[in-house]
Structure formats: structure tokens, C-alpha cells
Design a protein around this motif. Structure first.
Motif, PDB file in Angstrom:
ATOM      1  N   LEU A  71      -1.296  -4.833  -6.884  1.00 38.44           N
ATOM      2  CA  LEU A  71      -0.785  -4.003  -5.785  1.00 38.44           C
ATOM      3  C   LEU A  71       0.113  -4.817  -4.846  1.00 38.44           C
ATOM      4  CD1 LEU A  71      -1.199  -1.003  -5.060  1.00 38.44           C
ATOM      5  CD2 LEU A  71      -2.803  -1.756  -3.296  1.00 38.44           C
ATOM      6  N   PHE A  76       3.565  -3.399  -3.538  1.00 39.86           N
ATOM      7  CA  PHE A  76       3.473  -2.386  -2.484  1.00 39.86           C
ATOM      8  C   PHE A  76       3.162  -3.030  -1.144  1.00 39.86           C
ATOM      9  CE2 PHE A  76       0.861   0.612   0.029  1.00 39.86           C
ATOM     10  CZ  PHE A  76       1.841   1.575   0.254  1.00 39.86           C
ATOM     11  N   ASN A  77       2.275  -4.007  -1.148  1.00 40.82           N
ATOM     12  CA  ASN A  77       1.985  -4.731   0.084  1.00 40.82           C
ATOM     13  C   ASN A  77       3.243  -5.409   0.614  1.00 40.82           C
ATOM     14  OD1 ASN A  77       0.214  -5.894   2.119  1.00 40.82           O
ATOM     15  ND2 ASN A  77       0.471  -7.818   1.028  1.00 40.82           N
ATOM     16  N   CYS A  97       1.066   7.360  -0.134  1.00 39.35           N
ATOM     17  CA  CYS A  97      -0.231   6.990  -0.715  1.00 39.35           C
ATOM     18  C   CYS A  97      -1.081   8.223  -1.018  1.00 39.35           C
ATOM     19  CB  CYS A  97      -0.993   6.073   0.236  1.00 39.35           C
ATOM     20  SG  CYS A  97      -0.305   4.421   0.408  1.00 39.35           S
ATOM     21  N   LEU A 135       1.930   3.226  -7.921  1.00 35.68           N
ATOM     22  CA  LEU A 135       1.350   2.306  -8.900  1.00 35.68           C
ATOM     23  C   LEU A 135       2.331   2.036 -10.031  1.00 35.68           C
ATOM     24  CD1 LEU A 135      -2.396   3.400  -9.113  1.00 35.68           C
ATOM     25  CD2 LEU A 135      -1.237   1.886  -7.507  1.00 35.68           C
ATOM     26  N   CYS A 190       4.566  -0.656  -9.094  1.00 37.99           N
ATOM     27  CA  CYS A 190       3.890  -1.945  -9.270  1.00 37.99           C
ATOM     28  C   CYS A 190       3.700  -2.311 -10.735  1.00 37.99           C
ATOM     29  CB  CYS A 190       2.528  -1.923  -8.575  1.00 37.99           C
ATOM     30  SG  CYS A 190       2.620  -1.686  -6.785  1.00 37.99           S
ATOM     31  N   MET A 234      -7.076  -0.309  -9.251  1.00 36.47           N
ATOM     32  CA  MET A 234      -5.868  -0.375  -8.427  1.00 36.47           C
ATOM     33  C   MET A 234      -5.779   0.837  -7.495  1.00 36.47           C
ATOM     34  SD  MET A 234      -2.168  -1.272  -9.969  1.00 36.47           S
ATOM     35  CE  MET A 234      -0.773  -1.759  -8.938  1.00 36.47           C
ATOM     36  N   TYR A 260      -8.349   0.517  -4.664  1.00 35.83           N
ATOM     37  CA  TYR A 260      -7.939  -0.411  -3.609  1.00 35.83           C
ATOM     38  C   TYR A 260      -6.841   0.193  -2.741  1.00 35.83           C
ATOM     39  CZ  TYR A 260      -6.774  -4.732  -1.227  1.00 35.83           C
ATOM     40  OH  TYR A 260      -6.545  -5.673  -0.256  1.00 35.83           O
ATOM     41  N   LEU A 261      -5.897   0.911  -3.378  1.00 41.00           N
ATOM     42  CA  LEU A 261      -4.817   1.558  -2.633  1.00 41.00           C
ATOM     43  C   LEU A 261      -5.390   2.550  -1.618  1.00 41.00           C
ATOM     44  CD1 LEU A 261      -1.763   2.139  -2.209  1.00 41.00           C
ATOM     45  CD2 LEU A 261      -1.982   3.904  -3.984  1.00 41.00           C
TER      46      LEU A 261
END
Length: 228
Positions: A55, A58-59, A111, A119, A122, A136, A139-140
């Protein structure tokens, strides 16, 4: 309160002070990420660790947007302070907060409404990585509530440092570090929330950091105020 200096002396001093504090904060963040990875890998397994790690792009987008807004606010504000123009400095600060909030709203909505697309950006889809995808996605979803606080800190942190708040900002980085690790440990050994819990721990840590920083603007001698 900001010291009175000539503009040529003031701006480099501000950016040097800000850079030192931000470097320390980045190191604290990297340390927390490292501990995140160790705990996730050892407790939740390699698939979960892969999901959290992937991820990263995206961060990076979150930090890129907020970082661009933050640097712009610093440049305009420091120039205005050098001229003794407090109104312009506060206007730049306020505009930065508004733009930052709009970016955060867009990313949170993505999101919620378009997680598969994020995703895919990513490099992970449910079809191509069925074992990693759930970790994943979890966590998102846990990381999502923290996006506004992550972006807020990127903007107000350097401003607080410019306003003689370097010690406060450094302390807040320590709060982030300890809070994130404590949240990860609680999730791993008490709540067993998987990667979703790891994301929530990260969000909670950034919320704690924001709560440490925001009272700075309630001080009577704070140079910066929101302004219309």
C-alpha cells in the motif's frame, strides 16, 4: 512568538529549523513503520506484511499532496512574516488548511467508493493476488480514518515549528512513535484485528499526534490564526 529579523535572515532560519524538526519526525515515522513491519510479519504472517507494504504507493500519494500544500504555505507565510505582514501569513495558512481538507475528503471518498481502483494503482488486484488482496484491503480501510490527520499534520507541523514550537512538534513525533507501536501490539496480542487493526492503530497514532499539536493554536501568543 516569532523573533523580528530581516527577511534575508529570517527565511533561511525558519526553513533550517523546520527541516531539522521534520527530519526528526520522518525518522520517528520510519521507525514506527519498521516496527509495524516486524510485528505484522511475526504475528500476522508474510502475506499480511506484503499487503501492508504494497500500500506504499497510496501512502506516497497522501504525503505528496499534503507535502506540496505544506511547502507552498511555508514559502508564502515566511515571505509575509519577513515583511511583517501577519494577515497574509494567516491567509496562506488558512488557504492551506482548506485545500488540505478538500484533498483529504477526496482521498477518503476514493477509499470508500473505489478501493479496488486504488489497490490496482498499487499493483494488486483480487484476481492477480487473491491471498494478499484481503490483507491490503483491510489495512486500507483501517488507514482511511487517519488520512485527514496525516495530511493535517503535514501542514500544521512546519507552521508550528515556524511559530517557535519546535519542541512541541518533536514531542508530538515521539507520541506518534509510541502510540503506533502500542496500538500495533494491542491489535496483535489483544484485539486480533488483523491488518485492519494495524491500519486503525496507525490512524489512532496520527490522531494522538494531531491532538498534541492543535492546542498550540489556542495559545494567546500564537502568531498563526485561521483567517477569512
Amino acid at each position: 512568538m516569532l523573533h523580528r529579523k530581516s527577511q534575508p535572515d529570517l527565511i533561511p532560519a525558519m526553513f533550517l529549523s523546520t527541516a531539522i524538526a521534520m527530519i526528526f519526525t520522518q525518522l520517528a515515522g520510519y521507525g514506527a513503520v519498521l516496527i509495524d513491519g516486524i510485528i505484522t510479519s511475526r504475528v500476522l504472517g508474510s502475506q499480511a506484511y506484503s499487503g501492508v507494504s504494497l500500500l506504499g504507493p497510496f501512502n506516497g500519494i497522501v504525503l505528496l499532496f499534503s507535502g506540496a500544500v505544506s511547502v507552498s504555505a511555508q514559502v508564502v507565510s515566511s515571505q509575509a512574516i519577513g515583511r511583517g505582514d501577519r494577515d497574509t501569513a494567516n491567509s496562506a495558512f488558512t488557504v492551506a488548511l482548506i485545500i488540505d481538507a478538500l484533498f483529504a475528503l477526496v482521498l477518503v471518498m476514493l477509499c470508500i467508493l473505489w478501493p479496488d481502483g486504488l489497490l490496482n494503482i498499487c499493483g494488486v488486484s483480487q484476481a492477480s493476488h487473491p491471498s494478499i488482496y484481503p490483507h491490503m484491503l483491510g489495512y486500507l480501510r483501517g488507514y482511511m480514518p487517519g488520512i485527514p490527520f496525516i495530511m493535517l499534520i503535514q501542514v500544521i507541523g512546519p507552521i508550528i515549528v515556524m511559530d517557535s514550537g519546535k519542541a512541541l512538534f518533536t514531542s508530538s513525533a515521539f507520541v506518534l512513535f509510541v502510540g503506533d507501536i502500542a496500538g500495533d501490539l494491542l491489535n496483535a496480542f489483544v484485539f486480533h484485528g488483523g491488518t485492519f487493526g494495524m491500519g486503525i492503530a496507525t490512524s489512532a497514532a496520527y490522531l494522538l499526534q494531531a491532538l498534541v499539536l492543535l492546542p498550540h493554536f489556542l495559545r494567546k501568543n500564537s502568531y498563526f490564526r485561521t483567517s477569512l
